[in-house]
Design an enzyme around this catalytic site. Structure first.
Site, PDB file in Angstrom:
ATOM      1  N   SER A  24      52.784  17.318  15.054  1.00 25.36           N
ATOM      2  CA  SER A  24      52.042  18.414  15.703  1.00 25.36           C
ATOM      3  C   SER A  24      50.557  18.086  15.786  1.00 25.36           C
ATOM      4  CB  SER A  24      52.203  19.701  14.896  1.00 25.36           C
ATOM      5  OG  SER A  24      53.520  20.163  14.961  1.00 25.36           O
ATOM      6  N   GLY A  95      58.900  18.956  23.494  1.00 25.09           N
ATOM      7  CA  GLY A  95      58.611  20.356  23.811  1.00 25.09           C
ATOM      8  C   GLY A  95      57.139  20.678  23.614  1.00 25.09           C
ATOM      9  N   ARG A 123      65.529  23.611  27.809  1.00 25.11           N
ATOM     10  CA  ARG A 123      64.714  24.448  26.912  1.00 25.11           C
ATOM     11  C   ARG A 123      63.937  25.524  27.670  1.00 25.11           C
ATOM     12  NH1 ARG A 123      62.143  20.899  22.249  1.00 25.11           N
ATOM     13  NH2 ARG A 123      61.976  22.982  21.351  1.00 25.11           N
ATOM     14  N   ASP A 316      61.475  23.451  11.316  1.00 31.15           N
ATOM     15  CA  ASP A 316      62.003  22.114  11.630  1.00 31.15           C
ATOM     16  C   ASP A 316      62.756  21.489  10.458  1.00 31.15           C
ATOM     17  OD1 ASP A 316      60.951  22.310  14.167  1.00 31.15           O
ATOM     18  OD2 ASP A 316      59.097  21.270  13.666  1.00 31.15           O
ATOM     19  N   ARG A 347      70.410  23.893  17.111  1.00 35.40           N
ATOM     20  CA  ARG A 347      70.514  23.340  15.745  1.00 35.40           C
ATOM     21  C   ARG A 347      71.412  24.154  14.834  1.00 35.40           C
ATOM     22  NH1 ARG A 347      64.387  20.932  14.917  1.00 35.40           N
ATOM     23  NH2 ARG A 347      64.778  19.003  16.075  1.00 35.40           N
TER      24      ARG A 347
HETATM   25  C1  S3P Z   1      55.524  22.880  17.071  1.00 32.23           C
HETATM   26  C2  S3P Z   1      55.940  24.165  16.891  1.00 32.23           C
HETATM   27  C3  S3P Z   1      57.337  24.523  16.580  1.00 32.23           C
HETATM   28  C4  S3P Z   1      58.126  23.320  16.057  1.00 32.23           C
HETATM   29  C5  S3P Z   1      57.886  22.095  16.894  1.00 32.23           C
HETATM   30  C6  S3P Z   1      56.420  21.729  16.911  1.00 32.23           C
HETATM   31  C7  S3P Z   1      54.108  22.636  17.416  1.00 32.23           C
HETATM   32  O1  S3P Z   1      57.952  24.968  17.758  1.00 32.23           O
HETATM   33  O2  S3P Z   1      59.493  23.624  16.015  1.00 32.23           O
HETATM   34  O3  S3P Z   1      58.627  21.009  16.375  1.00 32.23           O
HETATM   35  O4  S3P Z   1      53.638  21.496  17.325  1.00 32.23           O
HETATM   36  O5  S3P Z   1      53.418  23.601  17.790  1.00 32.23           O
HETATM   37  P1  S3P Z   1      57.876  26.513  18.252  1.00 32.23           P
HETATM   38  O6  S3P Z   1      56.453  26.842  18.389  1.00 32.23           O
HETATM   39  O7  S3P Z   1      58.586  26.545  19.558  1.00 32.23           O
HETATM   40  O8  S3P Z   1      58.573  27.284  17.182  1.00 32.23           O
END
Ligand code: S3P
Length: 430
Positions: A24, A95, A123, A316, A347
């Site tokens: 992140s 994502g 997604r 996660d 998941r």
């Molecule tokens: C993330 C936020 C989370 C996490 C993803 C990384 C991020 O997703 O599951 O692996 O870097 O902001 P969500 O914000 O969709 O919950």
């Protein structure tokens, strides 16, 4: 597709590993570095496929980025300096890349298209396109903007106050990134606090962001300045070894430089609740993101309930926490985790179905799962289903299996942890 025969029936893990950079934070460092004026130097960047997708998207927008393993230099252009890409921006499996990029592209004066792999195509994106549209963005996509490919036509944006219907750091971050370019103030109200790396990074780049209870506020038109970022290790990657250390008999390992941002440490709370034997040596001194070393040993564990505000702090890690629960005494219940259905895979289904193939007694519920404890694991052929965290969880599960385990689609692990097997084998003394 690569098929890998996994190591099974292990007696102990020993030694130490330095887990790779946080995914992140690595994404955000490249994004903010590109949007800032001047040079940003990133140390311990995660050279996993997801973060490399972010680098390649910003290169397409005209940013010069020099990447040498985990050392990255970004020659920031400011929002005014980003160029219209000549081709579709490809985000791969990421994502975070696509959702945060939508926030950035919404306010830039050109049209661009975003696309990813078949997981990204499934997604949901309305969670981001809807609030961005309220700010004035024009985003078109398949099924009324729900799915990729998504075309963003940048507009002049206006700040909004938006109450998030779901706890999502990606959505919060996309709105804040758009808010930094919008006229006036943008306020995001969270139902439950999610990871706050974006907020911390705005400050690191010299910007201002205010938190008031559940609300986060930014003002548009701020000048961001290039900086130095030292990315801590990813607790979501460390999680696989934390669980391995806790469940494989005879283990005693140290994980170095693990990020300890309190919005991410839900797994530590779970290990504590289960009675795991671990200690944390937090690094001293000022730093934007806390970090430290974690030592963990095998121990007896007991089942627990994982729910509510804890969920975003370990979202996660749930696949590997499900495995952890198979070794505890008594039942573990995970609820309020319906978001798992819209991750890289569903998941809830992939964890339950793949662990069942190894002989685990586990039940899917509508918003989580119920796992029976003290189980012996058998063996068989399992699949990562293109989901890095499922692949790594199954590789740790194999350590407990009595018979052979074969993992299909093991290549997906490179999305977040390219050196995963090297680190695992080093702890196994291989
Ligand atoms: C993330 C936020 C989370 C996490 C993803 C990384 C991020 O997703 O599951 O692996 O870097 O902001 P969500 O914000 O969709 O919950």
């Amino acid at each position: 597709m690569s098929v890998k025969t996994l190591l099974t029936n292990r007696t102990s893990l020993e030694g130490q590993v330095k887990v790779p950079g946080d995914k992140s934070i690595s994404h955000r460092a490249v994004m903010f570095g590109s949007l800032a004026d001047g040079i940003t130097r990133i140390e311990n960047f995660l050279p996993g496929e997801d973060c490399l997708s972010t680098i390649s998207c910003f290169r397409q927008l005209g940013v010069e980025i020099i990447q040498n393993g985990s050392d990255v230099t970004v020659k920031g252009k400011g929002t005014d300096g980003l160029n219209k890409p000549e081709e579709t921006l490809y985000v791969g499996n990421s994502g975070t890349t696509i959702r945060l990029m939508m926030g950035i592209l919404s306010g830039l004066p050109f049209k661009s298209t975003l696309e990813g792999d078949e997981s990204i195509a499934r997604r949901p994106m309305t969670r981001v396109t809807l609030p961005l549209a309220k700010m004035g963005a024009r985003i078109m996509g398949r099924n009324n903007g729900e799915f990729t490919p998504l075309t963003v036509e940048g507009q002049k944006l206006t700040g909004i106050t938006y109450e998030l219907p779901i706890a999502s750091a990606q959505v919060k971050s996309a709105i804040l990134l758009a808010g930094l370019q919008a006229e006036g103030e943008t306020v995001v109200i969270e139902p439950v606090k999610t990871r706050d790396h974006t907020e911390r990074m705005i400050k690191q780049f010299g910007g201002e962001v205010e938190r008031n209870g559940d609300a986060v506020k930014v003002t548009g038109g701020q000048l961001l300045k290039g900086t130095e970022i030292n990315v801590p290790g990813d607790i979501s990657s460390a999680a696989f070894f934390l669980v391995a250390g806790a469940v494989v008999p005879g283990s005693d390992i140290i994980l170095r430089n693990v990020g300890l941002n309190p919005t991410r440490t839900g797994i530590i709370d779970v290990l504590k609740a289960m009675g795991a034997d671990f200690s944390i040596d937090a690094y001293e001194g000022e730093s934007a993101e806390p970090a430290g070393d974690i030592r963990i040993k095998h121990s007896k564990l007991k089942g627990t309930i994982i729910e509510g505000d804890l969920i975003p702090r370990l979202i996660d890690e749930i696949p590997v926490i499900a495995l952890l629960a198979t070794q505890a005494e008594g039942k573990t219940v995970i609820k309020d985790a319906g978001e798992l259905k819209v991750k890289e895979t569903n998941r809830i289904d992939t964890v339950v179905n793949e662990l069942k193939k190894l002989g685990v007694e586990i039940e899917a519920t509508d918003d989580g799962m119920i796992i029976q404890g003290q189980q012996g694991l058998d063996g068989g052929t399992v699949s990562a289903h293109g989901d890095h965290r499922i692949g790594m969880m199954l590789s740790i599960a194999a350590l407990l299996c009595k018979r052979d385990v074969v993992l299909e689609q093991s290549e997906s692990i490179a999305v977040s942890y390219p050196g995963f097997f090297e680190d695992l084998y080093s702890l196994l003394g291989k």
